[in-house]
Design a protein around this motif. Structure first.
Motif, short mmCIF file in Angstrom:
data_model
loop_
_atom_site.label_atom_id
_atom_site.label_comp_id
_atom_site.label_asym_id
_atom_site.label_seq_id
_atom_site.Cartn_x
_atom_site.Cartn_y
_atom_site.Cartn_z
N LEU A 1 0.83 -1.20 0.00
CA LEU A 1 0.00 0.00 0.00
C LEU A 1 0.86 1.25 0.00
O LEU A 1 0.60 2.21 -0.72
CB LEU A 1 -0.94 0.00 1.21
N GLY A 2 1.93 1.26 0.81
CA GLY A 2 2.80 2.42 0.85
C GLY A 2 3.85 2.29 1.94
O GLY A 2 3.79 1.41 2.80
N LEU A 3 4.82 3.20 1.90
CA LEU A 3 5.90 3.22 2.88
C LEU A 3 5.61 4.23 3.98
O LEU A 3 4.95 5.25 3.75
CB LEU A 3 7.23 3.59 2.21
N LEU A 4 6.10 3.94 5.18
CA LEU A 4 6.00 4.92 6.26
C LEU A 4 6.94 6.09 5.97
O LEU A 4 8.08 5.89 5.55
CB LEU A 4 6.39 4.28 7.59
N VAL A 5 6.44 7.29 6.16
CA VAL A 5 7.25 8.50 6.03
C VAL A 5 7.20 9.22 7.37
O VAL A 5 6.13 9.60 7.83
CB VAL A 5 6.72 9.42 4.91
N ASN A 6 8.37 9.34 8.01
CA ASN A 6 8.45 9.89 9.37
C ASN A 6 7.52 9.12 10.31
O ASN A 6 6.86 9.69 11.18
CB ASN A 6 8.09 11.38 9.38
N GLY A 7 7.48 7.81 10.11
CA GLY A 7 6.70 6.95 10.99
C GLY A 7 5.21 6.94 10.74
O GLY A 7 4.46 6.39 11.54
N ILE A 8 4.77 7.53 9.62
CA ILE A 8 3.32 7.69 9.38
C ILE A 8 2.97 7.27 7.97
O ILE A 8 3.73 7.49 7.01
CB ILE A 8 2.90 9.16 9.61
N LEU A 9 1.80 6.67 7.83
CA LEU A 9 1.17 6.45 6.52
C LEU A 9 -0.29 6.84 6.64
O LEU A 9 -0.96 6.48 7.61
CB LEU A 9 1.29 5.01 6.06
N ASN A 10 -0.79 7.59 5.66
CA ASN A 10 -2.19 8.00 5.65
C ASN A 10 -2.61 8.14 4.19
O ASN A 10 -2.28 9.11 3.53
CB ASN A 10 -2.38 9.32 6.39
N LYS A 11 -3.32 7.14 3.66
CA LYS A 11 -3.63 7.22 2.24
C LYS A 11 -4.87 6.43 1.89
O LYS A 11 -5.31 5.53 2.61
CB LYS A 11 -2.44 6.74 1.42
N GLN A 12 -5.43 6.78 0.74
CA GLN A 12 -6.56 6.06 0.19
C GLN A 12 -6.10 4.74 -0.41
O GLN A 12 -4.94 4.59 -0.81
CB GLN A 12 -7.26 6.89 -0.89
N VAL A 13 -7.01 3.80 -0.49
CA VAL A 13 -6.74 2.50 -1.08
C VAL A 13 -7.35 2.47 -2.46
O VAL A 13 -8.55 2.71 -2.62
CB VAL A 13 -7.33 1.36 -0.21
N LEU A 14 -6.53 2.18 -3.45
CA LEU A 14 -7.03 2.01 -4.81
C LEU A 14 -7.39 0.54 -4.99
O LEU A 14 -6.52 -0.33 -4.99
CB LEU A 14 -5.98 2.41 -5.84
N SER A 15 -8.66 0.27 -5.12
CA SER A 15 -9.10 -1.12 -5.24
C SER A 15 -9.36 -1.45 -6.69
O SER A 15 -10.00 -0.69 -7.40
CB SER A 15 -10.38 -1.35 -4.42
N ASN A 16 -8.85 -2.61 -7.12
CA ASN A 16 -9.15 -3.08 -8.48
C ASN A 16 -10.64 -3.35 -8.58
O ASN A 16 -11.25 -3.85 -7.66
CB ASN A 16 -8.36 -4.37 -8.75
N LYS A 17 -11.23 -3.00 -9.71
CA LYS A 17 -12.67 -3.12 -9.86
C LYS A 17 -13.14 -4.57 -9.85
O LYS A 17 -14.33 -4.85 -9.93
CB LYS A 17 -13.13 -2.44 -11.15
N SER A 18 -12.21 -5.52 -9.73
CA SER A 18 -12.60 -6.92 -9.65
C SER A 18 -13.39 -7.21 -8.38
O SER A 18 -14.07 -8.23 -8.28
CB SER A 18 -11.36 -7.81 -9.69
N GLY A 19 -13.30 -6.30 -7.40
CA GLY A 19 -14.13 -6.44 -6.21
C GLY A 19 -13.50 -7.22 -5.08
O GLY A 19 -14.18 -7.56 -4.10
N LYS A 20 -12.20 -7.54 -5.17
CA LYS A 20 -11.56 -8.26 -4.08
C LYS A 20 -11.60 -7.43 -2.80
O LYS A 20 -11.30 -6.25 -2.81
CB LYS A 20 -10.10 -8.57 -4.43
N LYS A 21 -11.96 -8.08 -1.69
CA LYS A 21 -12.05 -7.39 -0.41
C LYS A 21 -10.79 -7.65 0.41
O LYS A 21 -10.17 -8.71 0.31
CB LYS A 21 -13.29 -7.83 0.34
N VAL A 22 -10.45 -6.68 1.25
CA VAL A 22 -9.25 -6.77 2.08
C VAL A 22 -9.54 -7.60 3.32
O VAL A 22 -10.55 -7.39 4.00
CB VAL A 22 -8.77 -5.37 2.47
N LYS A 23 -8.64 -8.52 3.62
CA LYS A 23 -8.77 -9.35 4.82
C LYS A 23 -7.75 -8.94 5.90
O LYS A 23 -8.03 -9.03 7.09
CB LYS A 23 -8.57 -10.81 4.45
#
Length: 466
Positions: free
Chosen positions: A420-442
């Motif tokens: 999803l992304g790398l920590l920058v100064n100990g923080i990550l805050n970002k939107q998730v781009l989901s493939n339209k295939s509809g896979k859900k995050v576990k």
């Protein structure tokens, strides 16, 4: 239209041999167990499904068309502002702009591009603008405005403006009217196809990837990082374009090595249909049967007036989301970790929505803290905060966040993870781009990528779900 379909069939034949090369470099996932010879046979059979022997006489016609047209030999695009970077960058963002009867949104779009990206992100892309309207007064005004407002970006080789004279264009009179469009609109969209082709032709050698956007959009903050992360996850998969917006030609990402082929395709069929429809046919020829779209969108249409005859245009992308400031959901989950915790600190503290936190006395490379959701969910934002809230001490300096997907119903882990992304100064805050295939995050996994010399605090792992 029948003539156009026949020509497409001919091109399919001409592409059989490049397809063989494509298979060698990017084997089809669905046939990964086949030998190279078997994969070539599959490609040949796929091509034959669309082409009968009686149609092979069109190959010579196609060769003649290529031999006689050669429109790129007469292209004379010139630089009006700036200079391309000496060193190749990750991404070229291309914009083709024309004069609008009501008002121009180009300056607003450029502001959004630069203001929505950090200084570190700006080092990895170049914005290429094609001023494609022949009006010299409009040219002069736009050059003056861009040069004044965006001077720092021009000096840093982050912004280049070009123009292609009308003598380079193919004929715009007596064009085909395939969809009962007015002659004026047919000429407009035919010229736009060439505008895009000349823009992409100029962009071929300046980056690894090319992103097409229109001249009337606004961007999500951090869009460059989100695109780079997605490209990393799809680097070894076969695709023609990745789509970060469903709106027209906006948000379509190409590999620059594929641009010459698409440029010739646009110029060959410039009068047949609009560019987004031609792109769909181009996908079919290269066997990308369905669009590879990511949601939520990174770009939104702004303004109400089209560049076509000053028509009103209220088109909006319903999948575009403004920066979300609502509270996280943090659905029911279990927490698993290989981090060495102190006696009185429990991993669940990192996931709770109160002020508790999780403290690990050491963090070795490869160790993790993983949130495993009770039920897979449509996660659209993730926030991870490490370190002290007040002093910023005990941050995890080297770490990354990954999203996990389950196929075998494991209890305490997932089968597949993507970055999803790398920590920058100990923080990550970002939107998730989901493939339209509809896979859900576990799973959401915090992975330590370098051993920390001191203990770390995981203050919060926040998750937003739909």
């Amino acid at each position: 239209m029948k003539d156009f379909l026949w020509i497409l069939i001919v091109i399919a034949i001409a592409m059989v041999f490049p397809i063989f090369f494509f298979i060698k470099e990017n084997p089809f996932d669905t046939a990964s167990f086949l030998s190279l010879q078997e994969k070539e046979m599959v490609a040949w059979q796929r091509a034959r499904m669309q082409i009968s022997p009686s149609r092979t006489n069109y190959v010579e016609t196609f060769k003649d068309m290529q031999k006689n047209s050669e429109p790129l030999k007469n292209v004379d695009s010139c630089i009006l502002i700036g200079a391309p970077p000496v060193k190749k960058r990750l991404l070229t963002i291309g914009i083709s702009s024309m004069k609008r009867p009501q008002r121009s949104y180009l300056l607003d779009t450029l502001e959004s591009l630069f203001y929505s990206s950090s200084l570190s992100e700006q080092k990895h892309f170049i914005v290429l603008v094609h001023l494609a309207d022949p009006d010299p007064m409009w040219h002069s005004q736009m050059i003056s405005n861009i040069s004044t407002i965006f001077k720092p970006y021009i000096q840093a080789s982050q912004l280049v403006v070009i123009n292609t004279p009308l003598k380079s264009y193919l004929p715009l009179k007596s064009l085909k009217r395939n969809f009962n469009d007015t002659p004026t609109y047919v000429a407009f969209r035919s010229k736009r196809n060439m505008d895009y082709a000349f823009l992409m032709n100029f962009a071929t050698n300046h980056s690894d990837y090319f992103l097409m956007i229109e001249d009337d959009v606004k961007c999500v903050p951090g869009f460059v990082t989100q695109i780079a992360t997605t490209v990393s996850a799809w680097e070894n998969k076969p695709w023609v374009t990745l789509e970060f917006s469903p709106l027209g030609f906006t948000g379509k990402l190409f590999r620059t090595k594929d641009l010459p082929c698409f440029v010739n395709f646009l110029l060959l069929f410039y009068q047949e249909m609009p560019c987004d429809s031609l792109l769909s046919h181009f996908h079919d020829l290269l066997m990308q049967q369905t669009p590879v779209q990511f949601l939520p969108s990174l770009f939104q249409h702004m303004g109400n007036y089209s560049s076509s005859e000053g028509k009103f245009n209220s088109l909006k992308d319903i999948e575009f989301e403004e920066d979300d400031i609502s509270s996280p959901n943090n659905p029911a989950a279990s927490i698993y970790t290989s981090l060495k915790a102190t006696n009185d600190s429990v991993p669940m503290n990192a996931y709770s929505l109160n002020r508790n936190f999780f403290y690990a006395k050491s963090a070795e490379a490869g160790s993790h803290l993983t949130v495993v959701l009770d039920s897979p969910a449509n996660v659209f934002r993730v926030q991870v905060l490490t370190g002290s809230d007040l002093k910023g001490e005990n941050q995890l300096k080297e770490g990354q966040i990954e999203l996990g997907y389950s196929y075998t119903n494991q209890i305490n882990d997932c089968d597949d993870y993507i970055l999803l992304g790398l920590l920058v100064n100990g923080i990550l805050n970002k939107q998730v781009l989901s493939n339209k295939s509809g896979k859900k995050v576990k799973c959401v996994r915090l992975l330590v990528t370098a051993t920390s010399s001191s203990g770390i605090i995981v203050r919060h792992i926040n998750i937003w779900v739909k």
